[in-house]
Design a protein around this motif. Structure first.
Motif, PDB file in Angstrom:
ATOM      1  N   PHE A   1      -3.975  -2.353   7.467  1.00  0.00           N
ATOM      2  CA  PHE A   1      -3.735  -3.183   6.293  1.00  0.00           C
ATOM      3  C   PHE A   1      -5.044  -3.667   5.682  1.00  0.00           C
ATOM      4  CE2 PHE A   1      -0.629  -4.149   9.716  1.00  0.00           C
ATOM      5  CZ  PHE A   1       0.402  -3.368   9.237  1.00  0.00           C
ATOM      6  N   SER A   2      -4.962  -4.063   4.414  1.00  0.00           N
ATOM      7  CA  SER A   2      -6.078  -4.714   3.733  1.00  0.00           C
ATOM      8  C   SER A   2      -5.582  -5.990   3.080  1.00  0.00           C
ATOM      9  CB  SER A   2      -6.697  -3.784   2.682  1.00  0.00           C
ATOM     10  OG  SER A   2      -7.421  -2.737   3.295  1.00  0.00           O
ATOM     11  N   HIS A   3      -6.523  -6.841   2.710  1.00  0.00           N
ATOM     12  CA  HIS A   3      -6.171  -8.108   2.071  1.00  0.00           C
ATOM     13  C   HIS A   3      -7.226  -8.445   1.028  1.00  0.00           C
ATOM     14  CE1 HIS A   3      -9.377 -10.230   4.248  1.00  0.00           C
ATOM     15  NE2 HIS A   3      -8.943  -9.670   5.376  1.00  0.00           N
ATOM     16  N   PRO A   4      -6.935  -9.380   0.119  1.00  0.00           N
ATOM     17  CA  PRO A   4      -7.937  -9.787  -0.862  1.00  0.00           C
ATOM     18  C   PRO A   4      -9.212 -10.261  -0.173  1.00  0.00           C
ATOM     19  CG  PRO A   4      -5.797 -10.684  -1.442  1.00  0.00           C
ATOM     20  CD  PRO A   4      -5.649 -10.087  -0.070  1.00  0.00           C
ATOM     21  N   GLU A   5     -10.338 -10.107  -0.856  1.00  0.00           N
ATOM     22  CA  GLU A   5     -11.628 -10.486  -0.269  1.00  0.00           C
ATOM     23  C   GLU A   5     -11.631 -11.940   0.170  1.00  0.00           C
ATOM     24  OE1 GLU A   5     -16.396 -10.524  -1.468  1.00  0.00           O
ATOM     25  OE2 GLU A   5     -14.928  -9.465  -2.726  1.00  0.00           O
TER      26      GLU A   5
ATOM     27  N   TRP B   1      -0.438  -2.325   2.557  1.00  0.00           N
ATOM     28  CA  TRP B   1      -0.610  -1.120   3.366  1.00  0.00           C
ATOM     29  C   TRP B   1      -1.799  -0.330   2.834  1.00  0.00           C
ATOM     30  CZ3 TRP B   1       1.465   1.036   7.699  1.00  0.00           C
ATOM     31  CH2 TRP B   1       1.306   2.412   7.893  1.00  0.00           C
ATOM     32  N   ASP B   2      -2.732   0.014   3.742  1.00  0.00           N
ATOM     33  CA  ASP B   2      -3.932   0.759   3.372  1.00  0.00           C
ATOM     34  C   ASP B   2      -3.815   2.175   3.926  1.00  0.00           C
ATOM     35  OD1 ASP B   2      -6.628   1.867   3.417  1.00  0.00           O
ATOM     36  OD2 ASP B   2      -7.328  -0.161   2.945  1.00  0.00           O
ATOM     37  N   GLU B   3      -3.555   3.127   3.063  1.00  0.00           N
ATOM     38  CA  GLU B   3      -3.319   4.511   3.493  1.00  0.00           C
ATOM     39  C   GLU B   3      -4.505   5.068   4.280  1.00  0.00           C
ATOM     40  OE1 GLU B   3      -0.753   6.386   3.343  1.00  0.00           O
ATOM     41  OE2 GLU B   3       0.589   5.637   1.775  1.00  0.00           O
ATOM     42  N   GLU B   4      -5.706   4.767   3.818  1.00  0.00           N
ATOM     43  CA  GLU B   4      -6.899   5.309   4.479  1.00  0.00           C
ATOM     44  C   GLU B   4      -7.058   4.752   5.884  1.00  0.00           C
ATOM     45  OE1 GLU B   4     -11.758   5.437   3.722  1.00  0.00           O
ATOM     46  OE2 GLU B   4     -10.382   5.059   2.051  1.00  0.00           O
ATOM     47  N   LYS B   5      -6.875   3.446   6.034  1.00  0.00           N
ATOM     48  CA  LYS B   5      -6.978   2.838   7.360  1.00  0.00           C
ATOM     49  C   LYS B   5      -5.879   3.351   8.284  1.00  0.00           C
ATOM     50  CE  LYS B   5      -9.242  -1.494   6.012  1.00  0.00           C
ATOM     51  NZ  LYS B   5      -9.126  -2.978   5.970  1.00  0.00           N
ATOM     52  N   ALA B   6      -4.671   3.473   7.738  1.00  0.00           N
ATOM     53  CA  ALA B   6      -3.557   3.946   8.561  1.00  0.00           C
ATOM     54  C   ALA B   6      -3.806   5.366   9.056  1.00  0.00           C
ATOM     55  CB  ALA B   6      -2.254   3.879   7.765  1.00  0.00           C
ATOM     56  N   ALA B   7      -4.392   6.192   8.198  1.00  0.00           N
ATOM     57  CA  ALA B   7      -4.707   7.568   8.598  1.00  0.00           C
ATOM     58  C   ALA B   7      -5.779   7.589   9.681  1.00  0.00           C
ATOM     59  CB  ALA B   7      -5.166   8.362   7.380  1.00  0.00           C
TER      60      ALA B   7
END
Length: 625
Positions: free
Chosen positions: A594-598, A613-619
């Motif tokens: 996951f990602s969140h605002p700075e 949901w962060d596709e790159e991190k999940a991959a």
């Protein structure tokens, strides 16, 4: 005001604590309505966001939509009815149901903005409040949310739930007062909190609850139900396994999808909850990637339990956050049930305090991570300290014959142990208190002034607190008390607490930065004999009732602070709770998908509300499996 973040629930005060008048909305030309309509309302200053705001500062307005987040809960659930005090409602029902107003995550919980209502108005004497519903607000079936829904919901909440009956006790009438409007009339004036807390009212669909289910059976709001519910919120409950799991799915037709308060929020396509009956199994489930987020509540495990492969290779991230505790106070500890004769003697309750060796636990199990609690409003400006002075002293002097005399002469301090010499000294003090109160030892058994053995049980919700409770039990036995520990699962614990079937429990209360009506439910005589409320100790004391009224009807913030500190001081003097400890930060382990605002909001982690949901991190996580 009850804290909405468990919590969770102050900025500079205004003269006479007048709630700030947010930008007024002009009445139509020719309209004789002279009322000032507010898009937001605050008891502690100007609302941060003006009328016409585009989104909250702490969101990413371009956050991607999709993916899923898997969460966990202890215990189980047996109903989707959100208003009954009995039973175990499923976690996450707040994704389905909405309130008239809502708080933000970067202001204190005394500030509210429109949700189902788009504006409110009230007179200068605070004798009533009127809410104007957002004409866009709709239920899942497309029917509009109506003032009749609000009136009906208020009636059912106060009829069926003792907490709301106490919380809204000053509401004398609620009625539809115009097209799209509902007005709450109060039986008193000058209570500045009432217009604010009415916005916390949960609104349910009257037409659905008064209708029939798929089998043609009439629905009954007075009973638990596992029928998939209808709401007005951003998610629908789409699947569940009774007592074991639930799945909430984002509603693409949510009426407020493009409203400013929803922009950048509710970004996950699905939110799932898995339920566990054992905390050890629950943590093993997290390690096995059964769910994504773990809030750690055991210092020893945080210190040494995260050496598994997913942490070492970066798939699991460890973080601490202070955000959730910046706008709330807390009291946590062992709570004797004063409804039991054994605890009616204050000397016994005070003696128990001297038997708790926090310092020893801190060295052996806590690793210096926790703070000892010494106030019912710990962590806030409402915590008492030293001796009373100024307005606080004046308030206590008015009740001088009704409060313990030590509130004027002796500041509250927790006994300090940590080694055998100090512990023995504390136990001698406890023995002296008991002896002076007429307790005697018959062999190794302590007996009360009537010759009855001092015997009681400490009821725990799961095994997490067993080592801490055993420490207390051991020292209480040295005083001659026959103390047993019973550990039960969450459903049993909830049932016994709701029915007041316990001697001592371990629990707590969250406090907002604007204490008010909820104090009646915590410590007021009105709730002492009610099942299902939060007066767990069974406190019933006229001086405490008077101090609660001082808080509720405080006419400025200085008086509010003084009255709350006075209440705190009196509660501490009566030893209604054996205070333990707290951690003023959240220890979080999470799978890195996951990602969140700075910048996260000031008063919350904001998970999962503003995360995505962060596709790159999940991959990347999947690639390391």
């Amino acid at each position: 005001m009850q804290s909405n973040r468990l919590v969770s629930l102050a900025a500079a005060a205004l003269v006479a604590l007048m709630p700030a008048l947010a930008t007024a909305q002009d009445a139509p030309a020719g309209d004789t309505d002279t009322r000032v309509w507010l898009h937001a309302e605050s008891m502690t200053g100007e609302p941060k966001y003006p009328e016409g705001y585009s989104h909250f500062d702490y969101v990413n307005p371009d956050a991607p939509i999709g993916g899923e987040v898997r969460l966990s809960e202890m215990g189980g659930f047996d109903t989707f009815n959100p208003i009954l005090p009995q039973g175990e409602p499923a976690t996450g029902l707040g994704l389905i149901y909405e309130t008239l107003m809502q708080s933000t995550l970067d202001e204190t919980s005394s500030t509210h903005y429109g949700l189902l209502a788009d504006a409110l108005t009230y007179p200068e004497d605070f004798s009533s409040v009127t809410y104007r519903l957002n004409p866009k607000a709709k239920w899942d079936d497309g029917e509009p949310v109506t003032p009749e829904d609000v009136v009906w919901s208020f009636g059912k909440l106060t009829e069926l739930n003792p907490f709301y009956a106490n919380y809204y006790v000053n509401v004398s009438d609620v009625a539809v007062s115009g097209p799209g409007e509902v007005t709450f009339t109060f039986d008193t004036t000058g209570n500045r909190e009432l217009p604010n807390i009415m916005g916390q009212l949960l609104v349910l669909p009257k037409h659905w609850w008064e209708g029939t289910d798929a089998d043609g059976n009439p629905r009954d709001i007075t009973k638990p139900t596992l029928e998939l519910p209808m709401g007005s919120g951003p998610y629908k409950l789409t699947r569940f396994s009774p007592g074991a799991s639930t799945t909430f799915t984002r509603d693409p037709d949510y009426w407020a999808l493009e409203e400013p308060f929803n922009v950048g929020q509710n970004n996950f396509e699905t939110i799932k909850y898995e339920y566990f009956l054992d905390t050890t199994a629950q943590f093993e489930g997290f390690k096995a990637d059964t769910f994504d987020w773990w809030s750690e509540n055991i210092a020893l495990r945080w210190q040494s339990g995260y050496d598994f492969p997913a942490v070492k290779d970066g798939r699991v991230i460890l973080e601490t956050f202070e955000n959730p505790y910046r706008d709330s106070g807390i009291m946590v500890g062992f709570v004797p049930n004063l409804r039991r004769d054994v605890f009616k003697n204050e000397a016994l309750r005070e003696a128990m305090l001297y038997a708790f060796d926090f310092e020893e636990l801190d060295k052996l199990r806590f690793f210096g991570q926790y703070d000892r609690i010494d106030s019912y409003f710990y962590g806030t400006e409402f915590a008492s300290s030293g001796l009373p002075e100024g307005e606080e002293l004046e308030i206590l002097e008015e009740l001088k014959d009704q409060v313990p005399p030590q509130v004027f002469t002796t500041p509250y301090e927790n006994p300090v142990s940590g080694d055998q010499t100090k512990l023995r000294a504390n136990l001698r003090t406890a023995n002296q208190l008991l002896t002076e109160a007429g307790y005697t030892l018959e062999g190794r058994q302590l007996t009360d002034p009537d010759g009855k053995p001092v015997r009681f049980e400490i009821l725990l919700n799961g095994p997490t607190l067993e080592p801490i409770t055993t420490n207390l039990q051991t020292n209480l036995k040295r005083l001659g008390m026959d103390v047993s520990i019973r550990t039960v699962d969450s459903p049993q614990w909830i049932e016994r607490v709701q029915s007041r079937d316990y001697d001592v429990i371990y629990t707590g209360w969250a406090q907002s930065l604007y204490p008010g009506n909820e104090q009646r439910d915590y410590w007021g005589s009105v709730s002492a004999n009610q099942e299902d409320g939060r007066n767990y100790a069974g406190i019933s004391d006229p001086a405490i009732d008077a101090l609660i009224d001082k808080i509720i009807f405080a006419d400025d913030r200085d008086t509010l602070i003084a009255a709350t500190r006075a209440l705190d001081r009196v509660l501490l003097a009566h030893n209604y709770v054996l205070p333990t400890y707290t951690l003023r930060q959240a220890r979080i382990a999470r799978w890195d998908r996951f990602s969140h605002p700075e910048e996260l909001p000031e008063f919350s982690i904001g998970f999962p509300t503003v995360w995505w949901w962060d596709e790159e991190k999940a991959a990347a996580v999947a690639a390391k499996d």
